[in-house]
Design a protein around this motif. Structure first.
Motif, mmCIF file in Angstrom:
data_model
loop_
_atom_site.group_PDB
_atom_site.id
_atom_site.type_symbol
_atom_site.label_atom_id
_atom_site.label_comp_id
_atom_site.label_asym_id
_atom_site.label_seq_id
_atom_site.Cartn_x
_atom_site.Cartn_y
_atom_site.Cartn_z
ATOM 1 N N ARG A 77 39.213 40.148 51.151
ATOM 2 C CA ARG A 77 38.510 40.626 49.956
ATOM 3 C C ARG A 77 39.230 40.104 48.710
ATOM 4 O O ARG A 77 40.365 39.667 48.773
ATOM 5 C CB ARG A 77 38.454 42.152 49.962
ATOM 6 N N ARG A 97 43.965 38.422 45.745
ATOM 7 C CA ARG A 97 43.484 38.795 47.077
ATOM 8 C C ARG A 97 43.662 40.271 47.364
ATOM 9 O O ARG A 97 44.648 40.883 46.969
ATOM 10 C CB ARG A 97 44.251 38.001 48.144
ATOM 11 N N SER A 144 47.076 33.402 43.056
ATOM 12 C CA SER A 144 47.464 34.728 43.551
ATOM 13 C C SER A 144 48.989 34.832 43.510
ATOM 14 O O SER A 144 49.683 33.940 44.016
ATOM 15 C CB SER A 144 46.963 34.902 44.986
HETATM 16 C C1 BT5 Z 1 43.525 45.983 47.746
HETATM 17 O O1 BT5 Z 1 42.688 45.411 48.661
HETATM 18 O O2 BT5 Z 1 43.304 46.981 47.140
HETATM 19 C C2 BT5 Z 1 44.786 45.181 47.514
HETATM 20 C C3 BT5 Z 1 44.825 44.550 46.163
HETATM 21 C C4 BT5 Z 1 46.147 43.871 45.897
HETATM 22 C C5 BT5 Z 1 46.126 43.115 44.618
HETATM 23 C C6 BT5 Z 1 47.488 42.558 44.250
HETATM 24 S S1 BT5 Z 1 47.526 41.946 42.628
HETATM 25 C C7 BT5 Z 1 49.031 41.171 42.894
HETATM 26 C C8 BT5 Z 1 48.981 40.602 44.300
HETATM 27 N N1 BT5 Z 1 48.411 39.279 44.336
HETATM 28 C C9 BT5 Z 1 47.274 39.237 45.046
HETATM 29 O O3 BT5 Z 1 46.589 38.212 45.246
HETATM 30 N N2 BT5 Z 1 46.986 40.471 45.501
HETATM 31 C C10 BT5 Z 1 47.999 41.426 45.131
HETATM 32 P P1 BT5 Z 1 41.405 46.113 49.264
HETATM 33 O O4 BT5 Z 1 41.759 47.509 49.706
HETATM 34 O O5 BT5 Z 1 40.922 45.146 50.283
HETATM 35 O O6 BT5 Z 1 40.402 46.235 48.075
HETATM 36 C C11 BT5 Z 1 39.684 45.112 47.604
HETATM 37 C C12 BT5 Z 1 38.374 45.638 47.035
HETATM 38 O O7 BT5 Z 1 38.643 46.376 45.847
HETATM 39 C C13 BT5 Z 1 37.408 44.522 46.595
HETATM 40 O O8 BT5 Z 1 36.570 44.130 47.653
HETATM 41 C C14 BT5 Z 1 36.615 45.191 45.461
HETATM 42 O O9 BT5 Z 1 35.554 45.991 45.964
HETATM 43 C C15 BT5 Z 1 37.636 46.157 44.873
HETATM 44 N N3 BT5 Z 1 38.305 45.605 43.672
HETATM 45 C C16 BT5 Z 1 38.545 44.329 43.348
HETATM 46 N N4 BT5 Z 1 39.239 44.244 42.195
HETATM 47 C C17 BT5 Z 1 39.431 45.532 41.794
HETATM 48 C C18 BT5 Z 1 40.074 46.123 40.685
HETATM 49 N N5 BT5 Z 1 40.697 45.405 39.738
HETATM 50 N N6 BT5 Z 1 40.057 47.482 40.604
HETATM 51 C C19 BT5 Z 1 39.466 48.248 41.526
HETATM 52 N N7 BT5 Z 1 38.821 47.746 42.613
HETATM 53 C C20 BT5 Z 1 38.830 46.399 42.741
#
Ligand code: BT5
Length: 251
Positions: free
Chosen positions: A58, A53, A25
């Motif tokens: 999630r 993450r 991550s």
């Molecule tokens: C988010 O969490 O939307 C925050 C995501 C942040 C990602 C960035 S990438 C760079 C940095 N390094 C990391 O490790 N993280 C950050 P949340 O609102 O909790 O949404 C997560 C949910 O979105 C998951 O449970 C899935 O249902 C959905 N999901 C997972 N991957 C996805 C994607 N690529 N596009 C759309 N939905 C996604």
């Protein structure tokens, strides 16, 4: 680092920039850099994440060659409100995508939507030394190609930039624009126009939504970035981090 990436970033006032083909991550490595004294605007960028993450444990899907995933180490000025950093990321992505002619919206508190679908997630993690904020790691994930969207059941429908803009998209160009907006907007944290900009870009304003199991009309934001909802029992406010929001239509 891809030469194309260095060329795009060369004019920006960044700290160290680290690029990886694959990483667990980017937020985890950026938090190590924060702890070891890395300068402001140090960036960790990865093509792929194997343990990306989201919030509340999630996961965030970042396959190879399909997404933009990066984390910025932000050194925060004294008394900076920690809640402002997730919206800072969402505002920067919103405005960068708008520069491409798209009409994004911010799903409170930290998702960016295009055509009502999630194209970006933001994970802001605050690090404290006693009671003072040491800094924030601001992680941003943007789906560039359709392959970035995970298959199967999602919390919310998702899309990618390529599905929404005609013509090719260069993810380093998007990154550059996000960083430019981020640097500019960051100077406005704590000022009323920061909140106004966020409120102006909110999805579902004036519409019925469900937040933390409560149904109500989305009114806007409080001065601390909480969501204001008009429910049957009167106005209620919800702090980010405690609840998630969905439009009534998805019920
Ligand atoms: C988010 O969490 O939307 C925050 C995501 C942040 C990602 C960035 S990438 C760079 C940095 N390094 C990391 O490790 N993280 C950050 P949340 O609102 O909790 O949404 C997560 C949910 O979105 C998951 O449970 C899935 O249902 C959905 N999901 C997972 N991957 C996805 C994607 N690529 N596009 C759309 N939905 C996604």
């Amino acid at each position: 680092m891809p030469p194309d990436l260095s060329a795009h970033l060369s004019h920006l006032p960044l700290g160290t920039v680290e690029y990886y083909e694959t990483i667990g991550s980017t937020n985890d490595l950026a938090s190590e850099r924060l702890a070891s004294g890395a300068p402001d605007l140090t960036l960790i960028i990865s093509d792929e994440q194997t343990a990306g993450r989201g919030r509340q444990g999630r996961s965030w899907h970042t396959p190879r060659n399909a997404a933009l995933a990066f984390s910025a180490v932000l050194r925060t000025p004294p008394n900076s409100p920690p809640w402002a950093y997730a919206p800072l990321g969402a505002l920067a992505v919103h405005d960068a995508l708008a520069d491409f002619g798209l009409k994004p919206a911010i799903k409170w508190p930290n998702d960016v939507l295009i055509s009502g679908k999630k194209v970006c997630g933001v994970l802001a993690e605050a690090y404290w030394q006693g009671t003072s904020l040491l800094g924030v790691v601001l992680g941003i994930g943007i789906n560039i190609l359709p392959e970035a969207v995970p298959a199967g059941e999602l919390l919310f429908p998702a899309t990618s930039v390529a599905e929404e803009v005609p013509g090719p998209v260069n993810r380093w160009h998007i990154l550059t624009m996000v960083l430019e907006h981020l640097i500019r907007r960051r100077a406005r944290i704590g000022k009323t126009d920061f909140l106004t900009a966020w409120e102006d870009r909110l999805a579902y304003k004036g519409q019925t939504v469900v937040v933390g199991g409560q149904r109500g009309l989305l009114l806007g934001l409080t001065t601390e970035g909480s969501l204001r909802l008009q429910t049957n029992e009167g106005e209620k406010t919800f702090a980010a981090g405690e609840v998630s929001l969905r439009p009534e239509i998805s019920l």
